[in-house]
Design an enzyme around this catalytic site. Structure first.
Site, PDB file in Angstrom:
ATOM      1  N   HIS A  83       0.890  -1.162   0.000  1.00  0.00           N
ATOM      2  CA  HIS A  83       0.000   0.000   0.000  1.00  0.00           C
ATOM      3  C   HIS A  83       0.926   1.210   0.000  1.00  0.00           C
ATOM      4  O   HIS A  83       1.387   1.655   1.056  1.00  0.00           O
ATOM      5  CB  HIS A  83      -0.899   0.017   1.230  1.00  0.00           C
ATOM      6  CG  HIS A  83      -1.729  -1.210   1.413  1.00  0.00           C
ATOM      7  ND1 HIS A  83      -2.621  -1.652   0.457  1.00  0.00           N
ATOM      8  CD2 HIS A  83      -1.822  -2.087   2.449  1.00  0.00           C
ATOM      9  CE1 HIS A  83      -3.222  -2.751   0.898  1.00  0.00           C
ATOM     10  NE2 HIS A  83      -2.748  -3.036   2.095  1.00  0.00           N
ATOM     11  N   ARG A 136     -14.908  -8.450   4.345  1.00  0.00           N
ATOM     12  CA  ARG A 136     -15.643  -7.389   5.029  1.00  0.00           C
ATOM     13  C   ARG A 136     -16.179  -6.361   4.038  1.00  0.00           C
ATOM     14  O   ARG A 136     -17.227  -5.763   4.253  1.00  0.00           O
ATOM     15  CB  ARG A 136     -14.751  -6.636   6.031  1.00  0.00           C
ATOM     16  CG  ARG A 136     -14.051  -7.443   7.069  1.00  0.00           C
ATOM     17  CD  ARG A 136     -13.410  -6.542   8.128  1.00  0.00           C
ATOM     18  NE  ARG A 136     -12.544  -5.505   7.595  1.00  0.00           N
ATOM     19  CZ  ARG A 136     -11.252  -5.659   7.330  1.00  0.00           C
ATOM     20  NH1 ARG A 136     -10.679  -6.850   7.502  1.00  0.00           N
ATOM     21  NH2 ARG A 136     -10.525  -4.648   6.890  1.00  0.00           N
ATOM     22  N   GLU A 179      -6.827 -11.661   8.879  1.00  0.00           N
ATOM     23  CA  GLU A 179      -5.671 -10.965   9.440  1.00  0.00           C
ATOM     24  C   GLU A 179      -5.792 -10.810  10.952  1.00  0.00           C
ATOM     25  O   GLU A 179      -4.805 -10.926  11.672  1.00  0.00           O
ATOM     26  CB  GLU A 179      -5.508  -9.594   8.791  1.00  0.00           C
ATOM     27  CG  GLU A 179      -4.287  -8.823   9.272  1.00  0.00           C
ATOM     28  CD  GLU A 179      -4.113  -7.478   8.594  1.00  0.00           C
ATOM     29  OE1 GLU A 179      -3.133  -6.792   8.913  1.00  0.00           O
ATOM     30  OE2 GLU A 179      -4.953  -7.126   7.735  1.00  0.00           O
ATOM     31  N   HIS A 227      -1.989 -12.281   4.276  1.00  0.00           N
ATOM     32  CA  HIS A 227      -1.961 -12.491   5.724  1.00  0.00           C
ATOM     33  C   HIS A 227      -2.428 -13.912   6.058  1.00  0.00           C
ATOM     34  O   HIS A 227      -1.623 -14.731   6.473  1.00  0.00           O
ATOM     35  CB  HIS A 227      -2.763 -11.443   6.492  1.00  0.00           C
ATOM     36  CG  HIS A 227      -2.352 -10.046   6.220  1.00  0.00           C
ATOM     37  ND1 HIS A 227      -1.056  -9.614   6.391  1.00  0.00           N
ATOM     38  CD2 HIS A 227      -3.056  -8.966   5.766  1.00  0.00           C
ATOM     39  CE1 HIS A 227      -0.981  -8.337   6.055  1.00  0.00           C
ATOM     40  NE2 HIS A 227      -2.161  -7.925   5.668  1.00  0.00           N
ATOM     41  N   ASP A 262       3.871  -4.460   2.699  1.00  0.00           N
ATOM     42  CA  ASP A 262       2.552  -4.012   3.151  1.00  0.00           C
ATOM     43  C   ASP A 262       2.527  -2.537   3.532  1.00  0.00           C
ATOM     44  O   ASP A 262       2.475  -1.667   2.678  1.00  0.00           O
ATOM     45  CB  ASP A 262       2.108  -4.906   4.306  1.00  0.00           C
ATOM     46  CG  ASP A 262       0.629  -4.739   4.671  1.00  0.00           C
ATOM     47  OD1 ASP A 262      -0.035  -3.885   4.075  1.00  0.00           O
ATOM     48  OD2 ASP A 262       0.144  -5.463   5.555  1.00  0.00           O
TER      49      ASP A 262
END
Length: 461
Positions: free
Chosen positions: A60, A212, A241, A275, A326
């Site tokens: 990210h 989610r 995660e 993850h 990450d």
């Protein structure tokens, strides 16, 4: 950065193992066409042992700018969710120009740290008020531009983020820059594919932020859409995660996240499950058998207090993994692999835990496995250094005090467990040297631009 036509390697880690006196020849795309053993020195010569570059399978980019800024104890117990609130507040300040500045500096750091390719899990889609830019793929094009500026190989993963929680829960204010319809997200994918069609160093896939953030209907709609464009496109998802995520998924569906995905989606070698920290023994077995890649990010997982992936059982069953930086709390290829092994040592209370296959060398086994798994996750043509694979490689400094006197697998053991990114001397991507003697040709310019952007970001209230 001119492209080389060949490279003589005094010692090189090929897919088959270490070989001395090898001439690698490349075509005009930077793909290896010939591996000549027993060659004589000549032409461009590597100034140290050569290893394949590591793919960084989870990034990210915008989070590089906030690395270290969430290390203040709160009034409640800190965890992933309190860190996420900090991240939401920080990202609200980004402009497209700022995103490119941060991403370019990050990608330069990755190259100098031993990574030659990166999968950008990209969900910072919209303007600060949540409205789309005039070009809905604006920020994606900025990521591609940052990769071009530095020379890193890019797998770009526009990410579907549609909801704030399981069952289609409404998003929060902090998530407004992420949100997309399936149609809108696929439009971004198509835009980037068109813009990079002539660039072999850019691959485009798709990510689902998490279970989610998408409903089952949107998940399947997105998969159908990407398959209509590219049936081999890489597919990534954050999953399992945190413990709370597992508990919420059970409440929503009666199944754990990885269990749900494996039961409802044809997960195969195109997939990277990022993850996958909290798994049952049955999930470990099924994930290993699926051919999907477990995308492990040990420095971020440790920083967020996520937990430890069950790596011993997973590797024992032939599971495939790769590594990513990450949130970029650290940008170091050897550190990710070192922490992966050390976490397992702390649990098992013994040494040399993660033996890969029949490898005696823990460092060499982990390195080779991470190269192969990372290449699979990024959708690269072939792993490692072999005919048909991209000429993406790292030249280590064998004269460095931490590597001096080491050869072959002992060199990799010392690189992972007794040294670090300071032992990376030169880096080649697609047949071009993008780092020479630890220096990138655009380093000063990109660093100055990054500093200007950080001055602006940190000055905003």
């Amino acid at each position: 950065m001119s492209r080389e036509t060949s490279l003589f390697c005094p010692s090189v880690l090929l897919t088959e193992g270490w070989v001395e006196n090898v001439l690698l020849r490349f075509d005009d795309r930077g793909v290896i066409t010939t591996v000549e053993r027993g060659a004589q020195p000549g032409g461009t010569q590597a100034r140290g042992p050569v290893v394949p570059g590591l793919p960084n399978l989870h990034s990210h980019a915008f989070q590089r700018a906030m690395a270290g800024l969430a290390e203040r104890a709160g009034r409640t117990e800190d965890d992933f969710w309190t860190w996420r609130d900090t991240m939401y507040r920080f990202l609200a300040r980004f402009t497209p120009e700022g995103l490119q500045a941060v991403a370019a500096l990050l990608y330069l750091e990755m190259l100098k740290a031993g990574y030659t390719s990166v999968a950008e899990f990209h969900y910072l889609h919209h303007d600060r008020d949540g409205a789309p830019y005039a070009d809905r793929a604006e920020n994606s094009h900025r990521i591609v531009a940052a990769a071009r500026e530095t020379g890193i190989r890019l797998t770009h993963l526009p990410t579907l983020y549609a909801h704030g929680g399981f069952g289609g829960r409404a998003p929060t204010e902090g998530q407004k820059r992420f949100l997309h319809t399936v149609e809108g997200l696929l439009g971004v994918v198509e835009s980037v594919r068109r813009a990079t069609a002539a660039e072999p160093s850019v691959r485009v896939g798709l990510a689902l932020h998490s279970l989610r953030a998408v409903t089952p209907e949107k998940l399947h709609e997105a998969l159908a859409g990407i398959n209509s464009l590219d049936k081999q496109a890489p597919l990534h998802i954050h999953i399992a995660e945190q413990v709370k995520e597992v508990e919420d998924c059970l409440s929503w569906s009666g199944e754990r996240p990885v269990q749900w995905l494996l039961n409802h989606v044809p997960v195969d070698s195109r997939w990277c499950l990022v993850h996958a920290t909290h798994l049952t023994p049955e999930e470990v077995t099924r994930l290993a058998a699926s051919g999907a890649v477990a995308g492990l990010c040990p420095t971020t997982e440790a920083n967020l207090g996520d937990g430890l992936f069950p790596a011993v059982d997973y590797l024992r069953q032939g599971g495939v993994f790769g590594i990513g930086s990450d949130s970029h709390i650290s940008v170091s290829a050897p550190e990710e692999l070192r922490l992966l092994e050390y976490g397992q040592r702390l649990v098992a209370r013994r040494r040399n835990v993660l033996r890969v296959g029949s490898e005696d060398s823990v460092g060499a086994g982990l390195y080779r496995a991470a190269v192969a798994g990372g290449a699979r996750a990024l959708g690269l043509s072939a792993p490692g250094l072999e005919v048909g694979a991209p000429a993406d490689l790292v030249v280590l400094d064998a004269d460095h005090p931490k590597l001096y006197g080491r050869t072959r697998d002992a060199l990799l053991d010392s690189y992972l467990f007794a040294s670090g990114s300071d032992c990376v001397r030169d880096v080649m991507v697609a047949g071009r040297f993008v780092v020479r003697e630890r220096h990138h040709p655009s380093e000063d310019t990109l660093l100055a631009r990054y500093r200007r952007e950080l001055d602006r970001l940190l000055a905003v209230a």
